[in-house]
Scaffold this motif. Structure first.
Motif, PDB file in Angstrom:
ATOM      1  N   GLU A   1       0.937  -0.966   0.072  1.00  0.00           N
ATOM      2  CA  GLU A   1      -0.151  -0.481   0.179  1.00  0.00           C
ATOM      3  C   GLU A   1       0.358   1.444  -0.002  1.00  0.00           C
ATOM      4  N   SER A   2       2.176   0.974   0.469  1.00  0.00           N
ATOM      5  CA  SER A   2       2.726   1.817   0.818  1.00  0.00           C
ATOM      6  C   SER A   2       4.081   2.767  -0.915  1.00  0.00           C
ATOM      7  N   GLY A   3       3.957   1.478  -1.372  1.00  0.00           N
ATOM      8  CA  GLY A   3       4.181   1.963  -2.514  1.00  0.00           C
ATOM      9  C   GLY A   3       5.738   0.866  -2.902  1.00  0.00           C
ATOM     10  N   LEU A   4       5.844   0.329  -2.064  1.00  0.00           N
ATOM     11  CA  LEU A   4       7.106  -0.236  -1.537  1.00  0.00           C
ATOM     12  C   LEU A   4       6.711  -2.059  -2.813  1.00  0.00           C
ATOM     13  N   THR A   5       8.001  -2.195  -3.529  1.00  0.00           N
ATOM     14  CA  THR A   5       8.132  -4.423  -3.852  1.00  0.00           C
ATOM     15  C   THR A   5       8.004  -4.432  -3.199  1.00  0.00           C
ATOM     16  N   VAL A   6       7.341  -5.492  -3.003  1.00  0.00           N
ATOM     17  CA  VAL A   6       7.263  -6.370  -1.693  1.00  0.00           C
ATOM     18  C   VAL A   6       7.733  -7.962  -2.183  1.00  0.00           C
ATOM     19  N   LEU A   7       8.604  -8.339  -2.086  1.00  0.00           N
ATOM     20  CA  LEU A   7       9.382  -9.897  -1.966  1.00  0.00           C
ATOM     21  C   LEU A   7       8.461 -11.049  -1.076  1.00  0.00           C
ATOM     22  N   SER A   8       9.133 -11.802  -1.568  1.00  0.00           N
ATOM     23  CA  SER A   8       8.524 -12.992  -0.967  1.00  0.00           C
ATOM     24  C   SER A   8       9.956 -14.119  -0.913  1.00  0.00           C
ATOM     25  N   ASN A   9       9.300 -15.152   0.097  1.00  0.00           N
ATOM     26  CA  ASN A   9      10.437 -16.365   0.537  1.00  0.00           C
ATOM     27  C   ASN A   9       9.508 -17.348  -1.402  1.00  0.00           C
ATOM     28  N   PHE A  10      10.634 -17.874  -1.748  1.00  0.00           N
ATOM     29  CA  PHE A  10      10.844 -19.226  -2.465  1.00  0.00           C
ATOM     30  C   PHE A  10      10.969 -20.200  -2.220  1.00  0.00           C
ATOM     31  N   ILE A  11       9.603 -20.851  -2.009  1.00  0.00           N
ATOM     32  CA  ILE A  11       9.696 -22.239  -1.312  1.00  0.00           C
ATOM     33  C   ILE A  11       8.889 -23.305  -2.342  1.00  0.00           C
ATOM     34  N   GLY A  12       9.172 -24.477  -2.050  1.00  0.00           N
ATOM     35  CA  GLY A  12       8.548 -25.170  -3.206  1.00  0.00           C
ATOM     36  C   GLY A  12       7.787 -25.712  -4.513  1.00  0.00           C
ATOM     37  N   GLY A  13       8.511 -23.675  -4.653  1.00  0.00           N
ATOM     38  CA  GLY A  13       8.525 -23.155  -6.439  1.00  0.00           C
ATOM     39  C   GLY A  13       6.922 -22.876  -6.396  1.00  0.00           C
ATOM     40  N   GLU A  14       6.644 -22.098  -4.945  1.00  0.00           N
ATOM     41  CA  GLU A  14       5.876 -21.128  -4.738  1.00  0.00           C
ATOM     42  C   GLU A  14       6.388 -19.432  -3.740  1.00  0.00           C
ATOM     43  N   PHE A  15       6.172 -18.452  -4.415  1.00  0.00           N
ATOM     44  CA  PHE A  15       6.424 -17.212  -3.735  1.00  0.00           C
ATOM     45  C   PHE A  15       5.586 -16.939  -2.237  1.00  0.00           C
ATOM     46  N   VAL A  16       6.506 -17.441  -0.592  1.00  0.00           N
ATOM     47  CA  VAL A  16       5.491 -17.141   0.181  1.00  0.00           C
ATOM     48  C   VAL A  16       6.031 -16.144   0.994  1.00  0.00           C
ATOM     49  N   PRO A  17       4.917 -15.622   1.882  1.00  0.00           N
ATOM     50  CA  PRO A  17       5.615 -14.695   3.105  1.00  0.00           C
ATOM     51  C   PRO A  17       6.784 -15.692   3.977  1.00  0.00           C
ATOM     52  N   ALA A  18       7.040 -14.922   5.196  1.00  0.00           N
ATOM     53  CA  ALA A  18       8.144 -15.704   5.874  1.00  0.00           C
ATOM     54  C   ALA A  18       6.515 -16.166   6.474  1.00  0.00           C
ATOM     55  N   LEU A  19       6.522 -17.179   7.343  1.00  0.00           N
ATOM     56  CA  LEU A  19       5.869 -17.786   8.188  1.00  0.00           C
ATOM     57  C   LEU A  19       5.379 -17.042   9.602  1.00  0.00           C
ATOM     58  N   GLY A  20       6.510 -15.841  10.004  1.00  0.00           N
ATOM     59  CA  GLY A  20       6.086 -15.377  11.334  1.00  0.00           C
ATOM     60  C   GLY A  20       5.027 -14.239  10.816  1.00  0.00           C
ATOM     61  N   GLY A  21       4.877 -13.544   9.777  1.00  0.00           N
ATOM     62  CA  GLY A  21       4.172 -12.641   9.041  1.00  0.00           C
ATOM     63  C   GLY A  21       4.920 -11.555   9.735  1.00  0.00           C
ATOM     64  N   ARG A  22       6.165 -11.718   9.629  1.00  0.00           N
ATOM     65  CA  ARG A  22       6.808  -9.705   9.406  1.00  0.00           C
ATOM     66  C   ARG A  22       7.024  -9.907   8.083  1.00  0.00           C
ATOM     67  N   SER A  23       7.733  -8.869   8.433  1.00  0.00           N
ATOM     68  CA  SER A  23       9.153  -7.966   6.818  1.00  0.00           C
ATOM     69  C   SER A  23       9.399  -7.018   7.666  1.00  0.00           C
ATOM     70  N   PHE A  24      10.021  -6.353   7.142  1.00  0.00           N
ATOM     71  CA  PHE A  24      11.669  -4.951   6.780  1.00  0.00           C
ATOM     72  C   PHE A  24      11.492  -4.372   5.698  1.00  0.00           C
ATOM     73  N   GLU A  25      11.982  -3.276   5.867  1.00  0.00           N
ATOM     74  CA  GLU A  25      11.615  -1.851   4.823  1.00  0.00           C
ATOM     75  C   GLU A  25      13.230  -2.085   4.207  1.00  0.00           C
ATOM     76  N   LYS A  26      13.934  -1.971   2.490  1.00  0.00           N
ATOM     77  CA  LYS A  26      14.918  -2.347   2.834  1.00  0.00           C
ATOM     78  C   LYS A  26      15.165  -0.728   1.726  1.00  0.00           C
ATOM     79  N   ARG A  27      15.778  -0.009   2.049  1.00  0.00           N
ATOM     80  CA  ARG A  27      16.214   1.432   1.405  1.00  0.00           C
ATOM     81  C   ARG A  27      17.283   1.143   0.099  1.00  0.00           C
ATOM     82  N   ALA A  28      16.821   2.044  -0.824  1.00  0.00           N
ATOM     83  CA  ALA A  28      16.887   2.160  -2.246  1.00  0.00           C
ATOM     84  C   ALA A  28      18.711   2.499  -1.615  1.00  0.00           C
ATOM     85  N   PRO A  29      20.043   2.780  -2.376  1.00  0.00           N
ATOM     86  CA  PRO A  29      20.925   3.016  -1.862  1.00  0.00           C
ATOM     87  C   PRO A  29      21.687   4.421  -2.362  1.00  0.00           C
ATOM     88  N   ALA A  30      20.227   4.447  -3.183  1.00  0.00           N
ATOM     89  CA  ALA A  30      20.571   6.096  -4.246  1.00  0.00           C
ATOM     90  C   ALA A  30      20.085   7.549  -3.651  1.00  0.00           C
TER      91      ALA A  30
END
Length: 222
Positions: free
Chosen positions: A7-36
């Motif tokens: 919703e904030s416009g960030l690109t959301v990455l997922s884990n890739f497990i068993g041939g599928e893209f899935v979120p972390a089991l704990g439901g947590r995520s963190f932001e990564k900043r663009a170095p530029a």
């Protein structure tokens, strides 16, 4: 698979497990900043031991099928990965530069081409492998067999994200192992794109389950 936006416009990455893209089991995520720019750019799954265990289980399930392929068949799949990377040179180079901060010319002429070359090199090398034998005494010959180990863990640093990730994944797969990869949480974007390439190849080849082929899983955690 497509890359999602938060919703904030960030690109959301997922884990890739068993041939599928899935979120972390704990439901947590963190932001990564663009170095530029220093602005938030990616939303990354904050994985833990449960995600690793799930990835290992998926890779272990894929191991019997992948390891049973002939070296020629495994080489063919690695060449497919290499070809797909070369076809996506511009996009992968842009992603590497945005994520890592290095000049685009370096990404286009070194990082991404070398990533493809890593898969090509080990695809060729595995078909040229020769074993060894030694005559111990008349009628007795000792010989060496090098067989797949199983699930291999590969950890990649931040400075050459896809270059070094492929350098570790390619020989492990060529030898018949399956892989759980941990890209750097600082630069995980091209690992995500590599997973998308694997998923696309699965779809194009009409394989019902990606893990029965490449056996690649990855999870991002700090």
């Amino acid at each position: 698979m497509i890359t999602m936006q938060s919703e904030s416009g960030l690109t959301v990455l997922s884990n890739f497990i068993g041939g599928e893209f899935v979120p972390a089991l704990g439901g947590r995520s963190f932001e990564k900043r663009a170095p530029a720019t220093g602005e938030p750019a990616l939303q990354i799954p904050d994985s833990d031991g449960r995600d690793v265990e799930k990835a290992v289980a998926a890779a272990a399930a894929a191991f019997p099928t992948w390891s049973a392929l002939s070296v020629v068949e495994r080489a063919e799949w690695l060449f497919k990965l290499a070809g797909a990377i070369r076809q996506r040179l511009e996009g992968l180079a842009f992603a590497e530069t945005v994520d890592n901060g290095k000049p685009i010319t370096v990404s286009k002429t070194v990082d991404i081409p070398r990533s493809a070359l890593n898969f090509e090199f080990f695809a060729e090398a595995i078909t040229q492998f020769a074993s060894e034998s030694h005559q111990a005494e008349p009628g007795v010959v000792n010989y060496t067999l090098r067989q797949p180990l199983g699930v291999v863990g590969c950890i990649s640093p931040w400075n050459l994200p896809l270059y070094l990730l492929s350098w570790k994944i390619a020989p492990a797969l060529a030898a018949g192992n399956t892989v759980v990869a941990k890209p750097s949480e600082v630069t995980p974007l091209t690992a995500h794109h590599l997973a998308k390439i694997c998923a696309e190849i699965r779809s194009e080849e009409h394989t019902s389950e990606l893990q029965s082929r490449f056996g690649i899983s990855y999870a991002v955690f700090c």
